[in-house]
Design an enzyme around this catalytic site. Structure first.
Site, PDB file in Angstrom:
ATOM      1  N   CYS A 120       0.856  -1.174   0.000  1.00 44.25           N
ATOM      2  CA  CYS A 120       0.000   0.000   0.000  1.00 44.25           C
ATOM      3  C   CYS A 120       0.896   1.229   0.000  1.00 44.25           C
ATOM      4  O   CYS A 120       2.110   1.114   0.180  1.00 44.25           O
ATOM      5  CB  CYS A 120      -0.917   0.010   1.213  1.00 44.25           C
ATOM      6  N   CYS A 130      -3.985   5.944   0.134  1.00 40.06           N
ATOM      7  CA  CYS A 130      -3.483   4.653  -0.339  1.00 40.06           C
ATOM      8  C   CYS A 130      -3.077   4.666  -1.807  1.00 40.06           C
ATOM      9  O   CYS A 130      -2.587   3.670  -2.339  1.00 40.06           O
ATOM     10  CB  CYS A 130      -4.526   3.564  -0.093  1.00 40.06           C
ATOM     11  N   LYS A 195     -12.493  -4.578   1.606  1.00 34.58           N
ATOM     12  CA  LYS A 195     -11.934  -3.783   2.689  1.00 34.58           C
ATOM     13  C   LYS A 195     -12.828  -2.564   2.885  1.00 34.58           C
ATOM     14  O   LYS A 195     -13.013  -1.762   1.964  1.00 34.58           O
ATOM     15  CB  LYS A 195     -10.511  -3.348   2.344  1.00 34.58           C
ATOM     16  N   ARG A 205      -3.661   3.262  12.521  1.00 32.15           N
ATOM     17  CA  ARG A 205      -3.152   4.502  11.915  1.00 32.15           C
ATOM     18  C   ARG A 205      -2.201   5.213  12.874  1.00 32.15           C
ATOM     19  O   ARG A 205      -1.303   5.931  12.440  1.00 32.15           O
ATOM     20  CB  ARG A 205      -4.314   5.385  11.457  1.00 32.15           C
ATOM     21  N   GLU A 233     -16.549  -7.396  -5.491  1.00 33.28           N
ATOM     22  CA  GLU A 233     -15.113  -7.125  -5.303  1.00 33.28           C
ATOM     23  C   GLU A 233     -14.325  -8.436  -5.271  1.00 33.28           C
ATOM     24  O   GLU A 233     -13.265  -8.559  -5.891  1.00 33.28           O
ATOM     25  CB  GLU A 233     -14.875  -6.371  -3.979  1.00 33.28           C
ATOM     26  N   LYS A 248     -12.215  -7.512   5.556  1.00 31.05           N
ATOM     27  CA  LYS A 248     -11.602  -6.696   6.600  1.00 31.05           C
ATOM     28  C   LYS A 248     -12.461  -5.478   6.873  1.00 31.05           C
ATOM     29  O   LYS A 248     -12.850  -4.814   5.922  1.00 31.05           O
ATOM     30  CB  LYS A 248     -10.222  -6.272   6.123  1.00 31.05           C
ATOM     31  N   SER A 274      -7.073  -3.550  14.190  1.00 31.75           N
ATOM     32  CA  SER A 274      -6.535  -2.925  15.394  1.00 31.75           C
ATOM     33  C   SER A 274      -7.606  -2.542  16.417  1.00 31.75           C
ATOM     34  O   SER A 274      -7.449  -2.807  17.611  1.00 31.75           O
ATOM     35  CB  SER A 274      -5.711  -1.697  15.004  1.00 31.75           C
TER      36      SER A 274
HETATM   37  C1  PBG Z   1      -3.450   0.383   4.883  1.00 37.32           C
HETATM   38  C2  PBG Z   1      -4.003  -0.525   5.907  1.00 37.32           C
HETATM   39  C3  PBG Z   1      -4.832  -0.189   6.979  1.00 37.32           C
HETATM   40  C4  PBG Z   1      -4.968  -1.343   7.735  1.00 37.32           C
HETATM   41  C5  PBG Z   1      -4.261  -2.356   7.094  1.00 37.32           C
HETATM   42  N1  PBG Z   1      -3.685  -1.833   5.946  1.00 37.32           N
HETATM   43  C6  PBG Z   1      -5.418   1.094   7.398  1.00 37.32           C
HETATM   44  C7  PBG Z   1      -6.171   1.911   6.460  1.00 37.32           C
HETATM   45  O1  PBG Z   1      -6.687   1.449   5.448  1.00 37.32           O
HETATM   46  O2  PBG Z   1      -6.240   3.117   6.757  1.00 37.32           O
HETATM   47  C8  PBG Z   1      -5.726  -1.459   9.017  1.00 37.32           C
HETATM   48  C9  PBG Z   1      -5.379  -2.619   9.866  1.00 37.32           C
HETATM   49  C10 PBG Z   1      -5.811  -2.519  11.282  1.00 37.32           C
HETATM   50  O3  PBG Z   1      -6.565  -1.598  11.673  1.00 37.32           O
HETATM   51  O4  PBG Z   1      -5.401  -3.378  12.059  1.00 37.32           O
HETATM   52  N2  PBG Z   1      -3.956   0.328   3.633  1.00 37.32           N
END
Ligand code: PBG
Length: 325
Positions: A120, A130, A195, A205, A233, A248, A274
């Site tokens: 990313c 991204c 996602k 973040r 998707e 996700k 997270s």
């Molecule tokens: C980045 C990405 C993110 C996460 C995984 N890859 C954050 C976002 O899209 O802002 C989040 C993972 C998590 O919250 O544990 N593309």
């Protein structure tokens, strides 16, 4: 045959019977440990909102991966936290960047560990989006070229799997083609297919310092209200060559995991993000919930919904709990 002939409690009478009729099993084999890697040596910087998670230099990342691997966790998922952020995401295509260094270090020490690299731009760009931003717009097609180069960079360092998480259209095909052109046909693509634009990414973040400096990600990440769109998707990513597809976050999207499981035969990964981790950690720290029992219940629920793999910050702890029995 109704009560009193039928008594479902007979199936719950003792641990042995319960084990015999258990429908879903959780094993360390199902888990993937995410790791945040930064530069330096001996660095282990705690992420405040995620107790038990660190920004680790490659040598420390190897230690963390080794601990998980010894407990039976087969794979880690690497996120880079680079020193430099710029408009061009230069650190992401640097062969000496934090992720290639960590991949190489892991490859050297842990031969059987499966190394997955998140692909990313958000942690590498100064704006935190991204994709490539032009006049305030996240440009889809222009981002693809850069994402391909990031994937080839990480795969070239020895990653077994690359995992595009940007949600640009067409990126799975772009990454697959780029890998094949470089004769990296054996490298897998695990796509973050469905996602969602989730508020549960907040602590991540902080960890990756990747909050967008302006706007939000709803122009490319999915609307939390949609499930049929998630099937589109996933179908597209499969058509484009994804080996593993992902949903996700996990906990608020168990129906999406189930719908995907019922419709597709590809391996399905679910990312317990997270915020799912932090909220239970916080409740456990306050003495309000039993962390071990709740975490195992969450992970089992994600498996029961139909996920083959669960990406979780609890991977090491959960593997230890499962071993202890
Ligand atoms: C980045 C990405 C993110 C996460 C995984 N890859 C954050 C976002 O899209 O802002 C989040 C993972 C998590 O919250 O544990 N593309």
């Amino acid at each position: 045959m109704p009560f009193p002939y039928e008594r479902l409690r007979r199936l719950r009478g003792c641990d042995g019977i319960r084990r015999m009729v258990r429908e879903t099993r959780l094993s360390p084999d199902d888990l993937v440990l995410p790791l945040f890697v930064r530069s330096g040596k001996g660095e282990k910087e705690p992420v405040e909102s995620m107790p038990g998670v660190w920004r680790a230099s490659p040598d420390v990342a190897v230690e963390l991966a080794e601990e998980a691997h010894e407990l039976g966790v087969p794979a880690v998922l690497l996120f880079g936290v680079p020193d430099l952020r710029d408009e061009a995401a230069s650190a992401a295509v640097d062969p000496d960047g934090v992720v290639p260094c960590a991949v190489a270090a892991l490859r050297r020490r842990l031969k059987d560990l499966v190394v997955i690299a998140d692909v990313c731009l958000c942690a590498y760009t100064d704006h935190g989006h991204c994709g490539v931003v032009r006049d305030g717009v996240v440009e889809n097609d222009e981002s693809l070229n850069l994402l391909e180069r990031v994937a080839v960079n990480f795969a070239g360092a020895g990653a077994d799997i690359v995992a595009p998480s940007d949600m640009m259209d067409g990126r799975v095909a772009a990454v697959r083609d780029a890998l094949d052109e470089e004769e990296m046909e054996e490298v897998l693509v695990m796509s973050y297919s469905a996602k969602y634009a989730s508020a549960f990414y907040g602590p991540f973040r902080e960890a990756a310092d990747s909050s967008p400096s302006s706007g939000d990600k709803r122009g490319y990440q999915m609307d939390p209200s949609n499930v049929r769109e998630a099937m589109r998707e996933i179908a597209l990513d499969i058509e484009e060559g994804a080996d593993i597809v992902m949903v996700k976050p996990a906990l608020s999207y168990l129906d999406v995991i189930r719908a995907a499981r019922d419709r597709f035969d590809h391996p399905i990964a679910a990312y317990s993000v997270s915020g799912e981790y932090s909220m239970l950690k916080a409740a456990a720290a306050a003495g309000w919930l039993d962390e071990r029992a709740c975490a195992l219940e969450i992970l089992t629920g994600i498996r029961r919904a139909g996920a083959d793999l669960v990406i979780t910050y609890w991977a090491t702890e959960a593997a230890r709990w499962l071993k202890e029995g």
